[in-house]
Design a protein around this motif. Structure first.
Motif, PDB file in Angstrom:
ATOM      1  N   ILE A   1      -2.612  -9.218  44.988  1.00 12.69           N
ATOM      2  CA  ILE A   1      -2.532  -7.869  45.552  1.00 12.69           C
ATOM      3  C   ILE A   1      -3.605  -6.988  44.925  1.00 12.69           C
ATOM      4  O   ILE A   1      -3.751  -6.951  43.707  1.00 12.69           O
ATOM      5  N   GLU A   2      -4.321  -6.287  45.784  1.00  7.01           N
ATOM      6  CA  GLU A   2      -5.274  -5.261  45.339  1.00  7.01           C
ATOM      7  C   GLU A   2      -4.750  -3.930  45.856  1.00  7.01           C
ATOM      8  O   GLU A   2      -4.689  -3.702  47.068  1.00  7.01           O
ATOM      9  N   PHE A   3      -4.336  -3.061  44.949  1.00  2.00           N
ATOM     10  CA  PHE A   3      -3.782  -1.771  45.346  1.00  2.00           C
ATOM     11  C   PHE A   3      -4.885  -0.758  45.631  1.00  2.00           C
ATOM     12  O   PHE A   3      -5.947  -0.786  45.009  1.00  2.00           O
ATOM     13  N   THR A   4      -4.616   0.150  46.578  1.00  2.86           N
ATOM     14  CA  THR A   4      -5.479   1.315  46.760  1.00  2.86           C
ATOM     15  C   THR A   4      -5.187   2.261  45.597  1.00  2.86           C
ATOM     16  O   THR A   4      -4.285   2.012  44.787  1.00  2.86           O
ATOM     17  N   TYR A   9       1.725   1.773  45.845  1.00  2.00           N
ATOM     18  CA  TYR A   9       2.997   1.879  46.549  1.00  2.00           C
ATOM     19  C   TYR A   9       3.425   3.312  46.795  1.00  2.00           C
ATOM     20  O   TYR A   9       4.323   3.566  47.606  1.00  2.00           O
ATOM     21  N   ASP A  10       2.794   4.296  46.148  1.00  2.00           N
ATOM     22  CA  ASP A  10       3.100   5.689  46.445  1.00  2.00           C
ATOM     23  C   ASP A  10       2.806   6.008  47.912  1.00  2.00           C
ATOM     24  O   ASP A  10       3.423   6.906  48.486  1.00  2.00           O
ATOM     25  N   ALA A  11       1.891   5.265  48.519  1.00  2.00           N
ATOM     26  CA  ALA A  11       1.595   5.467  49.939  1.00  2.00           C
ATOM     27  C   ALA A  11       2.825   5.194  50.792  1.00  2.00           C
ATOM     28  O   ALA A  11       2.986   5.773  51.860  1.00  2.00           O
ATOM     29  N   LEU A  12       3.719   4.321  50.329  1.00  2.00           N
ATOM     30  CA  LEU A  12       4.960   4.037  51.065  1.00  2.00           C
ATOM     31  C   LEU A  12       6.025   5.074  50.763  1.00  2.00           C
ATOM     32  O   LEU A  12       6.798   5.448  51.636  1.00  2.00           O
ATOM     33  N   ALA A  13       6.084   5.530  49.527  1.00  2.00           N
ATOM     34  CA  ALA A  13       7.116   6.467  49.109  1.00  2.00           C
ATOM     35  C   ALA A  13       6.969   7.811  49.786  1.00  2.00           C
ATOM     36  O   ALA A  13       7.952   8.511  50.001  1.00  2.00           O
TER      37      ALA A  13
END
Length: 133
Positions: A120-123, A127-131
């Motif tokens: 996984i490469e996060f932006t 996961y805050d993009a989902l929250a």
């Protein structure tokens, strides 16, 4: 409480070669002839030599062909393309295409012992993009 990750493998030497090359882990200490501690992640990883055909959990028999399990490991990386190249060169098999999501990019691989992993490469937001809905 601490989390430890134990990975059953049929060949300790081959598994050490794979996990050091694919994920950049480093051997820390040998704990007897059948256990090797690897460091380099946020949790220690223990490779446990267990022969195929022996009993694992409950009455399940160990099979090192590709298998499904409800628990798998995610390796968060800075550069997904480079990490995927390293894993495949070390002996991983890519399973499917690299996929993009609001939180980053992901690709599934299988190690030479049938265990599934996600790279996984996060932006920047991860996961805050989902929250945020």
């Amino acid at each position: 409480m601490n989390f430890l990750l134990n990975i059953d493998v049929p060949d300790l030497e081959r598994a050490t070669t794979f996990y050091t090359a694919a994920f950049g882990l480093r051997p820390s200490r040998q704990l007897g002839p059948d256990v090797l501690e690897l460091l380099g992640l946020q949790v220690p990883v223990y490779l446990l030599r267990k022969a195929a055909g022996t009993t694992g959990a409950g009455t399940s028999v160990r099979d090192y062909g590709r298998h499904w399990t409800p628990v798998h490991g995610d390796i968060a990386v800075e550069d997904l393309d480079a990490a995927l190249d390293d894993a495949v060169r070390a002996g991983a098999r890519q399973e499917g295409e690299v996929r993009s999501a609001a939180w980053g990019r992901i690709v599934q691989v299988a190690d030479p012992f049938g265990h599934g992993w996600c790279l996984i490469e996060f932006t920047a937001r991860g996961y805050d993009a989902l929250a945020d809905g």
